[in-house]
Design an enzyme around this catalytic site. Structure first.
Site, PDB file in Angstrom:
ATOM      1  N   HIS A 166      -1.688  18.167  -1.976  1.00  0.00           N
ATOM      2  CA  HIS A 166      -0.412  18.150  -2.031  1.00  0.00           C
ATOM      3  C   HIS A 166       0.322  19.228  -1.732  1.00  0.00           C
ATOM      4  CE1 HIS A 166       3.641  16.816  -3.949  1.00  0.00           C
ATOM      5  NE2 HIS A 166       2.980  16.252  -4.935  1.00  0.00           N
ATOM      6  N   ASP A 383       4.923   0.869   8.941  1.00  0.00           N
ATOM      7  CA  ASP A 383       4.523  -0.401   9.804  1.00  0.00           C
ATOM      8  C   ASP A 383       3.539  -0.075  10.778  1.00  0.00           C
ATOM      9  OD1 ASP A 383       4.399  -2.637  10.831  1.00  0.00           O
ATOM     10  OD2 ASP A 383       6.565  -3.140  11.373  1.00  0.00           O
TER      11      ASP A 383
END
Length: 463
Positions: A166, A383
């Protein structure tokens, strides 16, 4: 509203983990993280998972091969991800851009997407098999900064699971990288948004000076034994449709009913969670940390398009357990709204300065609940050629350097086609039962009018 515990079990066959490096030579250099990036509270791995349906137009194409090659191409532009973190004087983190690569796992599972059914939300069955923790790979320093596992499903769909250090990126930055991988998978040679490092935007001044109040980093001893134990933890998800949000709004006075869904949901969950944990001391401080994206707050100069570092703060709403639980819901809501409004450009600069002065501390965890809204992050839009994700976002709640503290607000569409927000919650099992009961009671209960001198409404609670 609460997701039932899932009993789905399946087998996952994994190949040996491999390193995927940039497709072309990349600069060998040291790049410093910002003074927001390298705080203690971000020194952990965060899991994300994406489910994709079978697409007949992609017949004959192997999702593993397509995505592996796309990662290699994207890393040419995002080459710091292929490096390793080092720590310098003053606990300063920097990326050694070695080009070693990210960890990649190819896998196959004997399950279909349809079999997940209502379980297509956290907590996911067999998550540890879909995002395998390669032994020795999850350190903050000197370890791969990304681990990605692509698992083929029997139906022709697949699961893309990712683990990120992170300190490198927040949700917006990670989605930017994932989008670049998706674009490469669909044939693009260059990402539509070129990455920009620019971590100096969140560095401390010289000399550093704290000019704002940052209660989120108060040093609070755990005198009441309130830190959540890690054994016997229950993980559940709660689905909030517009119907449930409207039910919560009924308990608010007129001037607060137009508050954002995030603010209303945060106030309600914070209050129910505190009641469920049954604080021993009614005067104990309790707090909710609201992750606020600061990108729009930085104007002098503005953050460049393509910045993919951490650009958020943890402003805190703070009160006592008794006040939170005995006051109307509007009391908690006002505190949440005020905390969100604290974040300004000066606040972010003051925060960076605090990190340097105080040795990059962890945010306060005693009596704390942390919420992060990723409904607009765009995970579900990523996508790889098979269309948008059936589910995309955090893999579970309760993650962090101190587990059990955090919840995410994740966009979700149920099997009936209704849109809403899924919130994974992690609590000790007995507290989870009380939390479910409290939340369910609030959603079903009718508001009770207070005496005529006030227009506020309130919810009865068990505390």
């Amino acid at each position: 509203m609460a997701s039932p515990p899932t009993s789905l079990v399946f087998n996952v066959q994994r190949r040996q983990p491999e390193l995927v490096s940039p497709a072309k030579p990349t600069p060998r250099e040291l790049k410093h993280l910002s003074d927001i990036d390298d705080q203690e509270g971000l020194r952990f791995q965060i899991p994300v998972i994406q489910f994709y349906r079978y697409d007949p137009s992609m017949k004959g194409k192997d999702c593993v091969k397509v995505i592996r090659e796309a990662i290699s191409q994207a890393l040419v532009f995002y080459y710091p991800f292929a490096g390793r973190l080092r720590e310098g004087p003053g606990r300063k983190l920097m990326v050694d851009c070695t080009g070693e690569g990210i960890l990649f796992i190819e896998a196959d599972a004997d399950v279909t997407l349809r079999q997940f059914g209502d379980a297509l939300q956290p907590p996911f069955p067999c998550l540890e098999e879909l995002l395998y923790n390669v032994p020795g790979s999850d350190g903050v320093l000197n370890s791969p900064l990304l681990l990605i596992q692509v698992t083929r499903l029997k139906c022709g769909g697949f699961i893309f699971a990712l683990r990120l250090n992170h300190t490198m990126s927040d949700a917006a930055g990670l989605v930017q990288f994932m989008t670049a991988v998706g674009e490469a998978a669909r044939g693009a040679r260059v990402p539509s948004i070129l990455p920009v490092w620019a971590r100096e935007a969140f560095n401390a001044r010289n000399p550093p000076r704290v000019t704002c109040t940052h209660h989120e980093y108060d040093d609070v001893p755990d005198t009441h034994g309130t830190l959540i134990p890690l054994d016997d933890m229950a993980h559940r998800s709660f689905f909030f449709r517009p119907t449930e949000i409207s039910a919560i709004r009924r308990f608010l006075p007129d001037h607060l009913r137009k508050c954002s869904t995030f603010e209303i949901l945060t106030a309600a969950l914070w209050r129910c969670r505190t009641i469920a944990l049954e604080p021993k001391d009614p005067e104990q401080e309790v707090r909710v940390l609201c992750i606020v994206n600061a990108r729009s707050k930085i104007v002098n100069p503005p953050l460049p398009t393509g910045f993919y570092g951490n650009a958020f703060a943890f402003p805190v709403a703070l009160t006592t357990a008794a006040k939170l639980c005995k006051n109307p819901l509007g009391f908690a809501l006002e505190l949440v709204r005020s905390a969100k409004a604290d974040v300004t450009e000066e606040y972010m600069q003051s925060l960076a300065d605090l990190m340097v002065i105080r040795g990059r501390p962890h945010f306060t965890v005693v009596g704390t609940y942390l919420v992060s809204d990723v409904t607009r992050a765009g995970f579900g839009d990523v996508d790889f050629g098979w269309g948008k994700a059936a589910y995309g976002g955090p893999a579970k709640g309760g993650v962090g350097a101190i587990p059990g503290v955090a919840s995410f607000y994740i966009p979700f569409r149920d099997n009936n086609g209704e849109d809403g927000i899924v919130v994974p919650v992690c609590l000790p099992a007995p507290a989870m039962e009380r939390f479910v009961k409290e939340l369910d009671g609030m959603l079903k209960e009718k508001p009770i009018d207070l005496p005529a001198q006030t227009s506020t409404t309130f919810i009865k609670c068990a505390l």
